[in-house]
Every structure is written in structure tokens, then in C-alpha cells.
Design a protein around this motif. Structure first.
Motif, PDB file in Angstrom:
ATOM      1  N   THR A  12       0.825  -1.207   0.000  1.00  0.00           N
ATOM      2  CA  THR A  12       0.000   0.000   0.000  1.00  0.00           C
ATOM      3  C   THR A  12       0.865   1.265   0.000  1.00  0.00           C
ATOM      4  N   LEU A  14       0.916   3.543   2.375  1.00  0.00           N
ATOM      5  CA  LEU A  14       1.555   3.706   3.680  1.00  0.00           C
ATOM      6  C   LEU A  14       2.709   2.732   3.862  1.00  0.00           C
ATOM      7  N   GLN A  21       0.524   1.260   9.689  1.00  0.00           N
ATOM      8  CA  GLN A  21      -0.803   1.240   9.096  1.00  0.00           C
ATOM      9  C   GLN A  21      -1.876   0.910  10.130  1.00  0.00           C
ATOM     10  N   SER A  24      -5.407   2.409  10.479  1.00  0.00           N
ATOM     11  CA  SER A  24      -5.460   3.363   9.379  1.00  0.00           C
ATOM     12  C   SER A  24      -5.562   2.567   8.076  1.00  0.00           C
ATOM     13  N   ASP A  25      -5.766   3.245   6.981  1.00  0.00           N
ATOM     14  CA  ASP A  25      -5.874   2.509   5.730  1.00  0.00           C
ATOM     15  C   ASP A  25      -5.301   3.337   4.596  1.00  0.00           C
ATOM     16  N   SER A  26      -4.938   2.667   3.533  1.00  0.00           N
ATOM     17  CA  SER A  26      -4.475   3.329   2.316  1.00  0.00           C
ATOM     18  C   SER A  26      -4.623   2.342   1.168  1.00  0.00           C
ATOM     19  N   ARG A  58      -7.618  -2.142   2.361  1.00  0.00           N
ATOM     20  CA  ARG A  58      -6.498  -2.735   1.631  1.00  0.00           C
ATOM     21  C   ARG A  58      -6.675  -4.241   1.453  1.00  0.00           C
TER      22      ARG A  58
END
Length: 247
Positions: A12, A14, A21, A24-26, A58
Motif C-alpha cells: 500500500t 503507507l 498502518q 489506518s488505511d491506504s 487494503r
């Protein structure tokens, strides 16, 4: 018998930025999507009968790519497959989190169920209880399938690095921390016997990296930190999403 294929999500944004991570997310990077596509092709011939995903973005993105080769499989989202909550360190630089939560101290304390968690994070006991509920649900579904006469089950589980390592350390054994690191889209395969209370897991393959994605964090062997550590036993009695009456 049943085979469970545990896959870590793809690389990802991040991950690339070396940021923690957690909850959190990306999104996946272009390289991460390619890695997921290679993993999809690597697993294309496995006749999956069911799939379980973390609800985080993700994993949903990675799992969606993997199931392109298995359009008939509808995934079940389990909250217990989410990543560890690093609290105030989520989204921040990895070195800051590692300085506050040194792996050789933090991880054994999590397995033993005694870590209080990062500020605004999750306690080890609560984290392990969530994981146990997800793992118990997977085993309960396999047991029900076996009872109905299904002789072979192939299961896809897509989750996160910390959570997958925690599952394996308590289910297979903490010696996994001396093995190769779990790359993005790495595949770990475990054979289970659904009739056994704990599934009688047998590690078939560890962290195979078909897309050669590697890892984005420093790797060192700190397996000696687990000597004498007694992991909290897995609770198989409370499967996620299954009522006490149904189970």
C-alpha cells in the motif's frame, strides 16, 4: 481435511512511505496491485470453496483481485481479521512506533495477553479475543461443512501482517518468528482437520512470495525473545457471527 491459504494484503501507499498502518488505511500502490494479480494467478488453480476477509480497505482491494479467478466465491468479512490497533502511532512513521513498541518486548507481551496496548489502541486481551472469534468462526464453518459430507475444503483468508503472525504464533507456534518475513501478498498454507477442536494445524508452506514483493520494514531475528513465553490459549468457543444457540 481442509486447506487454509492465508494471504497478507498487497503493498500500500503507507507501506511504501514506511508508516504504521494498523487501523489506518491506504490503497494499494500500482506495484501492490501487480503483486495481488500475480498472487491471483498463483492461486488460480486452487478450488476455493469459501473466503474470509478483514473488512479494511487494503484487504478488500487485495481480496477482490484474488477472487477474480474464483467468481463463485462470496467472501465473509470478519472483524477479528482486522489489523492490530496501534493507537496514536497509526498513520505515523514506523521508526516512532518501533521506538515506543520495540518488537522484542511488544510481541511477546501481546502473545501472553499482558500488553496494555498503545495509547488509544487495543489491549492484548481484547485483540486476541477478536482474533480467536474469527479463527473459531472459520473452524466452525469447516466443521459444519465436514458434517454435511463435504470431504475437502479449500479456504482463502486475507488479512494483515501483525494479525496473521499472531494467528500463526499461537496456533502453529512462536518459532514462526525465526522464519522468513511475511511479504505483501505472501501465501502461508495450513492443513487442518475440522473434527479436531483446534483443527490440528499442520504448516504446509510458509510465506511464499509469488510476486517477489518482499517487505518494507527492517528484518532481524528476535525469536529468542519468545523463549519461555506462554501464549494465551486460543478460545474456540465463541465464533464470530455465530450465536451460542447455533454453535
Amino acid at each position: 481435511m481442509a486447506m487454509i491459504y492465508f494471504v497478507r494484503h498487497g503493498r500500500t501507499v503507507l507501506n511504501e512511505q514506511r508508516r504504521t498502518q494498523g487501523r489506518s488505511d491506504s490503497p494499494l500502490t500500482p506495484e501492490g496491485r501487480v503483486g495481488a494479480e500475480i498472487c491471483r494467478d498463483y492461486l488460480a488453480e486452487v478450488p476455493f470453496t469459501r473466503a474470509y476477509f478483514s473488512p479494511q480497505g487494503r484487504v478488500q482491494e487485495t481480496g477482490g483481485i484474488l477472487l477474480q479467478a474464483h467468481p463463485g466465491v462470496v467472501p465473509v468479512n470478519l472483524t477479528g481479521l482486522r489489523e492490530y490497533n496501534y493507537g496514536i502511532y497509526d498513520g505515523g512513521p514506523d521508526p516512532v512506533m518501533h521506538a515506543a513498541l520495540p518488537a522484542e518486548q511488544h510481541l511477546p507481551a501481546v502473545l501472553a495477553g499482558v500488553h496494555p496496548g498503545a495509547p488509544e489502541g487495543i489491549t492484548a486481551r481484547d485483540y486476541l479475543a477478536d482474533i480467536d472469534a474469527a479463527l473459531a468462526r472459520i473452524l466452525a464453518d469447516l466443521r459444519a461443512a465436514a458434517a454435511s459430507g463435504q470431504t475437502v475444503d479449500n479456504v482463502l483468508v486475507v488479512s494483515h501482517g501483525m494479525t496473521l503472525m499472531t494467528i500463526m504464533a499461537r496456533w502453529v507456534g512462536p518459532e514462526i518468528y525465526a522464519m522468513a518475513p511475511m511479504a505483501n501478498c505472501a501465501v502461508t498454507t495450513v492443513e487442518v482437520t475440522p473434527a479436531a477442536v483446534d483443527g490440528a494445524p499442520r504448516l504446509v508452506a510458509w510465506a511464499e512470495d509469488p510476486g517477489n514483493q518482499g517487505v518494507t520494514y527492517p528484518v532481524r531475528d528476535f525469536s529468542s525473545a519468545f523463549v519461555g513465553v506462554v501464549p494465551v490459549p486460543i478460545d474456540w468457543e465463541h465464533p464470530e457471527g455465530v450465536s451460542a444457540q447455533d454453535s
